[in-house]
Motif scaffolding. Sequence first.
Motif, PDB file in Angstrom:
ATOM      1  N   PRO A 153      24.431  40.698  47.131  1.00 36.48           N
ATOM      2  CA  PRO A 153      25.144  40.333  45.900  1.00 36.48           C
ATOM      3  C   PRO A 153      26.630  40.204  46.187  1.00 36.48           C
ATOM      4  CG  PRO A 153      24.651  42.667  45.919  1.00 36.48           C
ATOM      5  CD  PRO A 153      24.032  42.101  47.144  1.00 36.48           C
ATOM      6  N   PRO A 154      27.351  39.550  45.303  1.00 35.98           N
ATOM      7  CA  PRO A 154      28.803  39.463  45.504  1.00 35.98           C
ATOM      8  C   PRO A 154      29.417  40.852  45.355  1.00 35.98           C
ATOM      9  CG  PRO A 154      28.193  38.652  43.342  1.00 35.98           C
ATOM     10  CD  PRO A 154      26.916  38.913  44.075  1.00 35.98           C
ATOM     11  N   SER A 173      32.433  43.519  44.087  1.00 36.93           N
ATOM     12  CA  SER A 173      33.199  43.594  42.843  1.00 36.93           C
ATOM     13  C   SER A 173      34.434  42.717  42.924  1.00 36.93           C
ATOM     14  CB  SER A 173      33.618  45.042  42.581  1.00 36.93           C
ATOM     15  OG  SER A 173      32.486  45.867  42.590  1.00 36.93           O
ATOM     16  N   VAL A 215      33.657  39.241  42.073  1.00 38.53           N
ATOM     17  CA  VAL A 215      33.499  39.041  40.635  1.00 38.53           C
ATOM     18  C   VAL A 215      34.864  38.905  39.960  1.00 38.53           C
ATOM     19  CG1 VAL A 215      32.680  40.106  38.514  1.00 38.53           C
ATOM     20  CG2 VAL A 215      31.293  40.247  40.590  1.00 38.53           C
ATOM     21  N   GLU A 216      35.819  39.791  40.351  1.00 41.91           N
ATOM     22  CA  GLU A 216      37.167  39.731  39.768  1.00 41.91           C
ATOM     23  C   GLU A 216      37.832  38.403  40.083  1.00 41.91           C
ATOM     24  OE1 GLU A 216      38.325  41.733  37.559  1.00 41.91           O
ATOM     25  OE2 GLU A 216      36.438  42.856  37.782  1.00 41.91           O
ATOM     26  N   GLU A 268      36.451  35.555  40.709  1.00 40.79           N
ATOM     27  CA  GLU A 268      35.805  34.493  39.945  1.00 40.79           C
ATOM     28  C   GLU A 268      36.341  34.476  38.508  1.00 40.79           C
ATOM     29  OE1 GLU A 268      33.591  31.230  39.532  1.00 40.79           O
ATOM     30  OE2 GLU A 268      33.786  32.341  41.410  1.00 40.79           O
ATOM     31  N   LYS A 269      36.459  35.697  37.931  1.00 47.33           N
ATOM     32  CA  LYS A 269      36.958  35.795  36.558  1.00 47.33           C
ATOM     33  C   LYS A 269      38.376  35.227  36.459  1.00 47.33           C
ATOM     34  CE  LYS A 269      36.288  39.763  34.163  1.00 47.33           C
ATOM     35  NZ  LYS A 269      36.096  41.250  34.055  1.00 47.33           N
ATOM     36  N   ASP A 291      38.470  31.455  36.789  1.00 42.57           N
ATOM     37  CA  ASP A 291      37.960  30.810  35.590  1.00 42.57           C
ATOM     38  C   ASP A 291      39.008  30.846  34.472  1.00 42.57           C
ATOM     39  OD1 ASP A 291      35.495  29.568  34.531  1.00 42.57           O
ATOM     40  OD2 ASP A 291      35.766  31.123  32.995  1.00 42.57           O
TER      41      ASP A 291
END
Lengths: 667, 202
Positions: A642-643, A645, A648-649, A651-652, A655
Amino acid sequence: MDQFLLIAFLFLIAGVVAVPIASKFKLGSVLGYLIAGMVLAPALAALNVDVVSLQHFAEFGVVMMLFLVGLELEPKLLWQMRSRLIGLGGLQVVLSSGLAMAAGMAFGLAWQTALAVGLILSLSSTAIVLQTLNERGLMKTDGGQSSFAVLLTQDIAVIPMLAFLPLLALPEFASLAGDAGAHGAEAAHGAPVHADGGHGDGDHGGALSLTAGLPPWGQALVTLGAIASVIVGGSFLTRPIFRFISMANLRELFTAAALMLVIGIALLMTLVGLSPALGTFLAGVVLANSEYRHELESDIDPFKGLLLGLFFMTVGALIDFDLLGAQLLPIIGMTLGLLALKAGVLYALAYIFGLKGADRPLLAVSLAQAGEFGFVLLSFAVLNNVLPQGLADMLLLVVALSMLMTPLMFILYDRVIAPRYIEEQSKEADEIDVEAPVIIAGHGRFGGIVNRVLRASGFETVVLDHSAAQLEMLRTFGVRAFYGDATRPDLLHAAGIERARMLVIAIDDRADTTELVRYMVEAHPRVHVIARARDRQHVYELYSAGCRDIIRDTFDSGVRTGRSALEALGMHPYEAELRCRDFVARDRHALAQLAEVYDADVPIHKNQAYVDRAKALNAESEAEMRGELRGYNSRTARGWAPPSSADVETEKAADAADRDAERAAGA
Amino acid sequence: MARVLVYYAHPGDRFSHVNAALFQAARDVDGIATLDLYRAYPRFNIDIDAEQQRLRDHDVIVFQHPLFWYSTPALIKEWIDLVLEHGFAYGTGGEALHGKSLLQVLSAAGPEDAYSPEGYQHFELRRFLTPMEQTARLCGMRYLAPYPLYGALQARDDGRLNPHLAGYRTVLEALRDDRLDLDAATHAEILSADALPLTPRL
């Protein structure tokens, strides 16, 4: 002795020189031999060689050929041919004889003489036709099969002809018999073994006979008994005999046994007044289902080839050019007339019997000539005052010339006739695949599994093994298994390596495996070869021999055992699976790397490139081990992780920036 | 009592952040069946007959897995392709699954707000799950709202894992005891531990 060696050498050199040249020009080996014989003729005459006797001896090649043909023909197939044997074959003999007889009478021959000529000329040449059909790969076609049926019928028809011919004798030829008979007697009796080429001229007055002096019913009984003994003996005795012989483990004993079998049957048939060719053919059919079939084939085949070659050369050598020169036009005319007449009859019969496309002209071209039976029957006829010597000599030339014409007619067929039917033939190409089996060499613990896998998926396999006990067991399970040493090219040939799609080498001996790979790469580069390697070193040997599909025989089971161990130690089975896959991939990588620098001629410890690369690979894997297996794990773990953390940050944030930009653009 | 079957699928069980714990929780629930698909079929050699029988023997089918590329791990897809045969799960005579329920229990790396038209995943979670929902419908099954764990990578640190585990246990027990309001669960967007549609204990 010197003389014998000289003659043998002359024939051998003539064949060895002429046949490759003929083959190169796509004329076929038969024409090559015939021409070689013609060239040899003066030398043979100078050496006082009895070519006629030699020819009778060489005709034994036809006996062997029919044995081999029988081996290819299962009893079931023979039964399926019955309508062609009787109908097509019978009509061919009757119609050709009848028309030739009519032609003879038109030229003023007495009806008896004309009938004898018709009967003699109606027969075709088994030797030339089968050899040529095989050479051109036409034997399995409908036309080839029909030709074979007709030839078989002719073989049977010779026996009643021999009985019938003396009834056609004319008293006016008897006065000539004084000198002509001497010649004929020499022809008929001069053969060293009166198996006589096999076509059984049924010399009932010969020295040896089992039926002489018996009443007719007794003769019939003895004859039937001989046939029955061939069938029963072939079915039940050969297997124990061959198993007994295989215990000695000597190649030449098998050859001797095979020859013993063929010669024995030929002898038995001669003794009861039957055609030896028919007898051995029958024995071949009986043995067609035997596991020793390919071994027999490869043992007999060279003898057959040599004897037939000799036979064709004697035919060439017997062409009497003086007589031909003197009677050029009549003889050429008779030859062409004969070919046209027989071809016409055959073409009409092919039409009636439903042959299609190129098979019709094939049948006509194949059997238009007169045959080696003709030589035998001609001398027999002269001996019995049926034909005058002069006519017989001319007919002898006609027979020889028509045989000489056959290869030429096949060339005509190949170049002119067959191409017109190519479209129709291409539709039938699928059938060839059925004839393209996978050959598995060695059926032990390894090859046996390969065989089961392939057969479970519906592939035709041919198994070769040299354990007689193993084979018998296999055959009871319906596996097509044959006895023999798979490393021998002739056995591979008999098993159909030319048609095979693949050879799986699963034999135990590593040196033999390598040798076989080398042979296959050299002789049959078209055939895919999968080789069983004993170990890593053997892989390199096989690779350098040219094999590109190599399986280490214990590697996969070793990896599986390792996987089972990992699972039993508590590892999740899927992780164990991934680790083993990774291990295999790394091992294969190292193997390929080292194979590139492996040199079969240099011992490994002296091969600097090999040593260097092996060290580098070792260092590589050790580094991964030292790094707490991290590299190993990450490789194993690839594809599902999985990616983090942080990802994920990121990517956020990206975006959000996109949306800000969009909003700004929209505002 | 409903017969509940939990299929767990995670190709990297050892590296799991939350799924291994979730599956352990499922295994601790009495009276339900569980199966680790990657353990049973490490070489994807799915036993179709055994799986179909397993489906016949249960009323509620749960797929517990991480969300991989907005879908299931590969083995669940393979399982669907092979096991849900024509004539068994759908099509003529394919009524073996009629009336059963299907539930997805999944973990997602992204936070909850990412799964919205405004979030970086751009779609609601349910939109990504529509293939599975329609698969269930085609097989005559009731598709329950999924029970997801968002932000799965930080869930343990954030203290969200334990409530989620408790909720998972409650869901499985409620399904087993017929106490989950299936109609409400069908129409909900998602199921969450703090708002499970349970019927009152009788």
